[in-house]
Write a protein that holds these residues in place. Structure first.
Motif, PDB file in Angstrom:
ATOM      1  N   ALA A   1     -15.508 -65.523 -14.715  1.00 56.68           N
ATOM      2  CA  ALA A   1     -16.363 -64.503 -15.333  1.00 56.68           C
ATOM      3  C   ALA A   1     -15.848 -63.100 -15.047  1.00 56.68           C
ATOM      4  N   ILE A   2     -15.377 -62.877 -13.828  1.00 52.31           N
ATOM      5  CA  ILE A   2     -14.863 -61.557 -13.452  1.00 52.31           C
ATOM      6  C   ILE A   2     -13.611 -61.224 -14.243  1.00 52.31           C
ATOM      7  N   LEU A   3     -12.734 -62.207 -14.404  1.00 51.21           N
ATOM      8  CA  LEU A   3     -11.505 -61.993 -15.166  1.00 51.21           C
ATOM      9  C   LEU A   3     -11.828 -61.612 -16.609  1.00 51.21           C
ATOM     10  N   ALA A   4     -12.756 -62.353 -17.224  1.00 54.16           N
ATOM     11  CA  ALA A   4     -13.132 -62.059 -18.608  1.00 54.16           C
ATOM     12  C   ALA A   4     -13.826 -60.704 -18.711  1.00 54.16           C
TER      13      ALA A   4
ATOM     14  N   SER B   1      -7.009 -58.419 -24.801  1.00 53.21           N
ATOM     15  CA  SER B   1      -7.207 -59.808 -25.212  1.00 53.21           C
ATOM     16  C   SER B   1      -6.308 -60.754 -24.438  1.00 53.21           C
ATOM     17  N   ARG B   2      -5.290 -60.208 -23.732  1.00 49.69           N
ATOM     18  CA  ARG B   2      -4.400 -61.028 -22.925  1.00 49.69           C
ATOM     19  C   ARG B   2      -3.987 -60.247 -21.685  1.00 49.69           C
ATOM     20  N   PHE B   3      -3.736 -60.970 -20.609  1.00 54.04           N
ATOM     21  CA  PHE B   3      -3.158 -60.403 -19.400  1.00 54.04           C
ATOM     22  C   PHE B   3      -1.730 -60.895 -19.286  1.00 54.04           C
TER      23      PHE B   3
ATOM     24  N   PRO C   1      -7.754 -64.362 -20.971  1.00 57.25           N
ATOM     25  CA  PRO C   1      -8.822 -64.302 -19.966  1.00 57.25           C
ATOM     26  C   PRO C   1     -10.155 -64.856 -20.452  1.00 57.25           C
ATOM     27  N   PHE C   2     -10.271 -65.098 -21.758  1.00 56.57           N
ATOM     28  CA  PHE C   2     -11.518 -65.609 -22.312  1.00 56.57           C
ATOM     29  C   PHE C   2     -11.495 -67.124 -22.526  1.00 56.57           C
TER      30      PHE C   2
END
Length: 213
Positions: free
Chosen positions: A131-134, A143-145, A154-155
């Motif tokens: 959840a934290i990453l998203a 939209s991307r890491f 991340p989603f």
């Protein structure tokens, strides 16, 4: 425009994004019933972790006597004291310090977000991480890491692996076969084949830490 301001102007969007991410994380933890705490950065003991090295300093009393103190490597011990005292969910945005660390993945001074849930399964902490990453991605408008040629969504649902599965997938090491009483030298040979360079005096735990990192 002065050169210094132009340099800062280039970095200012990152500063503002960081501020927004921190605010969103604080809101996340508050919404989930966490108590935000601020524990001492100056400690009596540096801890006993083998691979962590604390900065040392002297506390000078008004009468001139000295006492050795250390900058914390993390807020772990203080937060766990609060859990022992009865708190159930605590979080700290902790300025932390680790000596003998500097590189692409480490810095001697950094902000460590550390949170604890008492009497809850570890899978809930995994949910927190996802959840934290998203949340960070949403606030940053990403939209991307991407890092070192790798990228992730991340989603997307998190891919959850055991430690043994992760070692097999990413290092090609069958961890269960390398567990003691198997000799450390066989584990060292497997680590070397995976591109990790163990030291001659590394223990089994040292090798494990090198591969994990």
């Amino acid at each position: 425009m002065p050169v210094s301001w132009r340099a800062h102007a280039d970095r200012r969007p990152l500063l503002l994004t960081r501020m927004r991410i921190m605010a969103a994380l604080r809101e996340y933890f508050s919404r989930h019933g966490f108590v935000e705490v601020e524990t001492p950065a100056l400690t009596v003991s540096p801890g006993n972790e083998t691979h962590l090295h604390a900065f040392a300093t002297d506390l000078v009393h008004p009468e001139g006597t000295h006492q050795r103190r250390y900058l914390r490597t993390s807020p772990e011990f203080a937060c766990k004291k609060l859990l022992a005292a009865g708190e159930r969910r605590v979080v700290e945005f902790a300025r932390s310090f680790r000596n003998r660390e500097r590189g692409a993945l480490h810095h001697p001074e950094f902000t460590l977000i550390e949170w604890y849930r008492a009497n809850e399964p570890y899978e809930v902490l995994m949910d927190d991480c996802a959840a934290i990453l998203a949340l960070a991605a949403e606030v940053a408008g990403s939209s991307r890491f991407s890092f070192r040629g790798r990228s992730l969504d991340p989603f997307a649902p998190a891919d959850r692996l055991t430690v043994a599965d992760a070692f097999a997938r990413y290092a090609g090491i069958e961890l269960e076969a390398a567990l003691p009483p198997a000799p450390a030298k066989s584990f060292a040979a497997a680590a070397s084949a995976a591109g990790v360079r163990p030291a001659a005096d590394d223990s089994w735990g040292d090798i494990f830490s090198r591969v994990l990192v």
